[in-house]
Design a protein around this motif. Structure first.
Motif, short mmCIF file in Angstrom:
data_model
loop_
_atom_site.label_atom_id
_atom_site.label_comp_id
_atom_site.label_asym_id
_atom_site.label_seq_id
_atom_site.Cartn_x
_atom_site.Cartn_y
_atom_site.Cartn_z
N VAL A 76 8.70 87.12 -83.85
CA VAL A 76 8.23 88.28 -84.61
C VAL A 76 9.36 88.96 -85.36
O VAL A 76 9.16 89.99 -85.99
N GLY A 77 10.56 88.41 -85.28
CA GLY A 77 11.67 88.92 -86.05
C GLY A 77 12.20 90.25 -85.58
O GLY A 77 12.75 91.01 -86.37
N LEU A 78 12.07 90.57 -84.27
CA LEU A 78 12.54 91.85 -83.78
C LEU A 78 14.05 91.92 -83.73
O LEU A 78 14.64 92.99 -83.95
N ASP A 79 14.69 90.80 -83.41
CA ASP A 79 16.15 90.75 -83.42
C ASP A 79 16.58 89.29 -83.51
O ASP A 79 15.76 88.39 -83.53
N GLY A 80 17.89 89.07 -83.53
CA GLY A 80 18.40 87.72 -83.68
C GLY A 80 18.36 86.90 -82.43
O GLY A 80 18.48 85.69 -82.46
N GLY A 81 18.18 87.59 -81.27
CA GLY A 81 18.11 86.84 -80.04
C GLY A 81 19.46 86.34 -79.57
O GLY A 81 20.52 86.78 -80.02
N GLU A 82 19.41 85.39 -78.66
CA GLU A 82 20.61 84.86 -78.04
C GLU A 82 20.44 83.37 -77.80
O GLU A 82 19.35 82.91 -77.43
N ILE A 83 21.50 82.62 -77.98
CA ILE A 83 21.50 81.20 -77.63
C ILE A 83 22.52 80.98 -76.53
O ILE A 83 23.63 81.53 -76.58
N GLN A 84 22.13 80.22 -75.53
CA GLN A 84 22.98 79.97 -74.37
C GLN A 84 23.53 78.55 -74.47
O GLN A 84 22.77 77.58 -74.48
N VAL A 85 24.85 78.45 -74.56
CA VAL A 85 25.53 77.17 -74.76
C VAL A 85 26.40 76.87 -73.54
O VAL A 85 27.21 77.71 -73.13
N ALA A 86 26.22 75.70 -72.98
CA ALA A 86 27.03 75.26 -71.84
C ALA A 86 27.96 74.15 -72.30
O ALA A 86 27.58 73.30 -73.11
N ALA A 87 29.20 74.14 -71.79
CA ALA A 87 30.18 73.13 -72.21
C ALA A 87 31.19 72.91 -71.10
O ALA A 87 31.39 73.78 -70.24
N VAL A 88 31.82 71.75 -71.11
CA VAL A 88 32.95 71.52 -70.22
C VAL A 88 34.19 72.18 -70.85
O VAL A 88 34.24 72.43 -72.05
N TYR A 89 35.19 72.46 -70.00
CA TYR A 89 36.33 73.27 -70.43
C TYR A 89 36.99 72.76 -71.70
O TYR A 89 37.27 73.52 -72.63
N SER A 90 37.28 71.46 -71.76
CA SER A 90 38.05 70.95 -72.90
C SER A 90 37.29 71.09 -74.21
O SER A 90 37.90 71.20 -75.28
N ILE A 91 35.95 71.11 -74.14
CA ILE A 91 35.14 71.23 -75.35
C ILE A 91 35.29 72.63 -75.95
O ILE A 91 35.41 72.80 -77.16
N THR A 92 35.31 73.63 -75.08
CA THR A 92 35.47 75.00 -75.56
C THR A 92 36.79 75.17 -76.30
O THR A 92 36.88 75.81 -77.34
#
Length: 292
Positions: free
Chosen positions: A87-103
């Motif tokens: 409904v376009g109330l806000d941009g929301g949030e995305i949850q991203v998981a990664a191993v250490y070296s990727i970050t």
């Protein structure tokens, strides 16, 4: 009947280790919190927590329920976020998981590009030392998307990003040639990784293929620390090329044969448009970089 609020109370008590701290964090009274946890225990059919004088400990029944409680809360949060996006109330949030070296490596330009295009969307980044922990987090519903070594089995979409190249970090005065057979380093001391870090297995496999077992002078849990420790002369380190810092004080050598691993991004079976957009950004940045 079990409610999401009761599950949230249980998880918060476990995470804080205290009914008092959990009540403060949740902004409820301690008697109200205790009442809801007891109601959850009645519904479950037995005690979930062991109340000790200075701590709280899960019972076997509690240990069995906890991962499902976390998954239910994560699913509820994703449902709320998806509704707000729709409904376009806000941009929301995305949850991203990664191993250490990727970050430390390929995710940095991805996050920069994503923020430039979608500044209104929050990114929650979760980091894990090992692929198994990454897969477990995805299976438990704790993230929308995972980035790490390509999984052997996964029910949802998987997109290969390219191969991660490994190099050898050594002191600046190391006499070895720029390209060196790994077998020639069998007698050296090594900067190794702690057993919980998935890179420990990468090092062990590469050295075993070269016919030796690395002799660890020091072990580190932090991927970024390995090249810095190697530069001081503590030992040779096999590290992802992407984590070698700019202005590195040591030398970087290339092992022969090359050491690489395939990286991939994977999502739940039916990713929402925001997750798909992040996956596209990730793949585009990986391609622009000539691989992961």
């Amino acid at each position: 009947m079990t409610t999401l609020r009761q599950l949230e109370y249980l998880v918060t008590v476990v995470d804080t280790g205290s009914f008092t701290r959990a009540a403060e964090l949740l902004h409820v009274s301690q008697p109200a919190l205790s009442h809801q946890v007891r109601a959850l225990e009645r519904d479950a059919g037995g005690p979930l927590l062991e109340r000790l004088p200075r701590a709280v400990r899960l019972t076997p029944m509690g240990r069995a329920m906890l991962p499902h409680a976390r998954a239910a809360l994560a699913d509820a949060e994703r449902a709320r976020t998806a509704a707000r996006r729709a409904v376009g109330l806000d941009g929301g949030e995305i949850q991203v998981a990664a191993v250490y070296s990727i970050t430390l490596g390929i995710l940095l330009p991805v996050l920069r590009s994503w923020h430039e295009r979608h500044p209104q969307v929050r990114v929650r980044l979760m980091e894990f030392p090992h692929t198994d922990a990454l897969l477990a987090a995805m299976a438990a519903g704790r993230a929308d998307l995972a980035v790490g070594p390509a999984p052997r089995e996964w029910d949802g979409p998987v997109r290969e990003l390219g191969e991660e190249e490994f190099v050898l970090a050594v002191p600046a005065d190391d006499p070895a040639p720029d390209r060196v057979p790994l077998a020639d380093l069998a007698d050296r001391s090594w900067v190794h990784y702690a057993p919980g870090n998935g890179l420990a297995e990468v090092v062990d496999r590469a050295c075993a293929a070269a016919g030796f077992r690395p002799r660890a002078a020091v072990r580190t849990e932090q991927t970024a620390a390995a090249p810095l420790l190697a530069a001081t002369g503590l030992g040779t380190a096999l590290v992802p090329e992407s984590v070698v810092p700019s202005g590195f004080a040591g030398r970087v050598l290339h092992p022969e044969p090359p050491v690489r691993r395939m990286l991939a991004a994977y999502t739940r079976p039916h990713p929402d448009p925001l997750t798909t957009a992040f996956l596209d950004t990730l793949a585009r940045c990986a391609q622009a970089g000539g691989g992961a």
